[in-house]
Scaffold this active site. Structure first.
Site, PDB file in Angstrom:
ATOM      1  CG  ASP A  42      -2.161   0.855   1.048  1.00 24.90           C
ATOM      2  OD1 ASP A  42      -3.246   0.260   0.888  1.00 24.90           O
ATOM      3  OD2 ASP A  42      -2.066   2.097   1.034  1.00 24.90           O
ATOM      4  CG  ASP A  68       2.886   5.994  -5.989  1.00 25.58           C
ATOM      5  OD1 ASP A  68       1.803   5.627  -6.487  1.00 25.58           O
ATOM      6  OD2 ASP A  68       3.296   7.162  -6.053  1.00 25.58           O
ATOM      7  CB  VAL A  69      -0.057   1.208  -8.113  1.00 26.88           C
ATOM      8  CG1 VAL A  69      -0.172   0.124  -7.062  1.00 26.88           C
ATOM      9  CG2 VAL A  69      -1.168   2.256  -7.990  1.00 26.88           C
ATOM     10  CG  ASN A  95      -7.919  -3.782  -4.326  1.00 24.16           C
ATOM     11  OD1 ASN A  95      -9.123  -3.810  -4.613  1.00 24.16           O
ATOM     12  ND2 ASN A  95      -7.470  -3.202  -3.219  1.00 24.16           N
ATOM     13  CE1 TYR A 163     -13.208   4.356  -8.782  1.00 21.75           C
ATOM     14  CE2 TYR A 163     -15.398   3.791  -9.575  1.00 21.75           C
ATOM     15  CZ  TYR A 163     -14.306   3.511  -8.773  1.00 21.75           C
ATOM     16  OH  TYR A 163     -14.309   2.394  -7.978  1.00 21.75           O
ATOM     17  CE  LYS A 167     -11.941   1.318 -10.260  1.00 26.03           C
ATOM     18  NZ  LYS A 167     -10.952   0.421  -9.653  1.00 26.03           N
ATOM     19  CB  THR A 198     -13.993   0.796   1.478  1.00 24.14           C
ATOM     20  OG1 THR A 198     -14.221   1.720   0.399  1.00 24.14           O
ATOM     21  CG2 THR A 198     -14.515  -0.587   1.090  1.00 24.14           C
TER      22      THR A 198
END
Ligand SMILES: NC(=O)c1ccc[n+]([C@@H]2O[C@H](COP(=O)([O-])OP(=O)(O)OC[C@H]3O[C@@H](n4cnc5c(N)ncnc54)[C@H](O)[C@@H]3O)[C@@H](O)[C@H]2O)c1
Length: 262
Positions: A42, A68-69, A95, A163, A167, A198
């Site tokens: 994460d 850090d993706v 994810n 978003y 996605k 979440t």
């Protein structure tokens, strides 16, 4: 092998990005409980440590790592570190993600748009890329991307062009990678969640009234009138990570209590 043994993750190494919170934490904990060694990755290392501690506390094997993706060297180091620590990467959950900025298209800010596409699409691609790099030579591996129902339908609830575009990209990235990698022994699938409680979007909801209005509006879209709890993603995660889903490839598994059934 018995049917229950098919769902076991004993001997497998699972990497989860965004493992410090919400759905990622639930995926990591479920995989740990199913017997996997779990790399909890994460951007917030303290939260990744907490998830690893939850797994270890239950008798499982886990390690925490900062990633850090959107930073490719950091993603490469996450994968190489997992191989060094546990010997291989059998499964990755790509994810980690952020919410959109909730702006109608005529008000979209380009820097904000680029940030959402970067984290929610490019970050997923980079995680899949580096996992595939170590899976291809072994001829096996499962890559699981987190999409969203808003990668499949438009929202009549709140403006989310950034978003939804990211996605939607994840949805077809899943199909493309499934085709590219099938002959090499890998599977690529996506989980498309509906509405779960979440921390997603918490950073953007300075106004708690607005946040509550958004939650109330989402509940009206759910046939059961109940948002999911993060732990309810666990069974789906273990299924897609295990031998039970070996014939499943290029699939978008919607988990939404029936929102898309209408
Ligand atoms: N919660 C929902 O209802 C829902 C619905 C559909 C899809 N999703 C998707 O599920 C995934 C997980 O979201 P969540 O709801 O658990 O949210 P969350 O905010 O609780 O968890 C997201 C995690 O990702 C991490 N993260 C964010 N940017 C990162 C980066 N650049 N590098 C590494 N880690 C980063 C955060 O630190 C956080 O721990 C996201 O891809 C999200 O789009 C969630």
């Amino acid at each position: 092998m018995s049917i229950l043994e098919l769902f076991s993750l004993a001997g497998r190494t699972v990497v989860v990005t965004g493992a410090g919170s919400g759905l990622g934490r639930a995926m990591a904990v479920a995989c740990g409980e199913a017997g996997a060694s779990v790399v909890c990755a994460d951007a917030q290392p303290a939260t990744a440590e907490e998830t690893a501690a939850l797994i270890q506390g239950a008798g499982g094997q886990a390690a925490a790592v900062r990633v850090d993706v959107v930073d490719e060297p950091s993603v490469a180091a996450m994968i190489d570190g997992a191989v060094d620590r546990f010997g291989a990467v059998d499964v990755i959950f790509c994810n980690a993600g952020i919410s959109g900025f909730y702006k109608r298209i005529d008000q979209v800010d380009l820097a904000e748009w680029r940030r959402v596409i970067d984290v929610d699409l490019t970050g997923v691609m980079l995680s899949a890329k580096h996992a595939a790099r170590v899976m291809i030579p072994r001829g096996s591996g499962k890559i699981i991307l987190t999409a969203s129902i808003y990668g499949l339908i438009g929202s009549d609830n709140v403006p989310i062009a950034d978003y939804a575009a990211a996605k939607g990209g994840v949805v077809n990235l899943t199909r493309e990678l499934a085709m590219e990698l099938a002959e090499l022994g890998l599977t690529v699938n996506a989980i498309a969640p509906g509405f779960f409680n979440t921390n997603l979007g918490r950073d953007k909801a300075a106004d708690q009234d607005r946040k509550q209005r958004l939650r109330d509006a989402s509940v009206k879209l759910i046939p059961t009138h109940r948002r999911g709890e993060a732990a309810e993603i666990g069974g789906t995660a273990v299924y897609l990570a295990s031998a039970a889903s070996d014939m499943v490839n290029g699939h978008i598994l919607v988990i939404d209590s029936g929102v898309l059934a209408r």
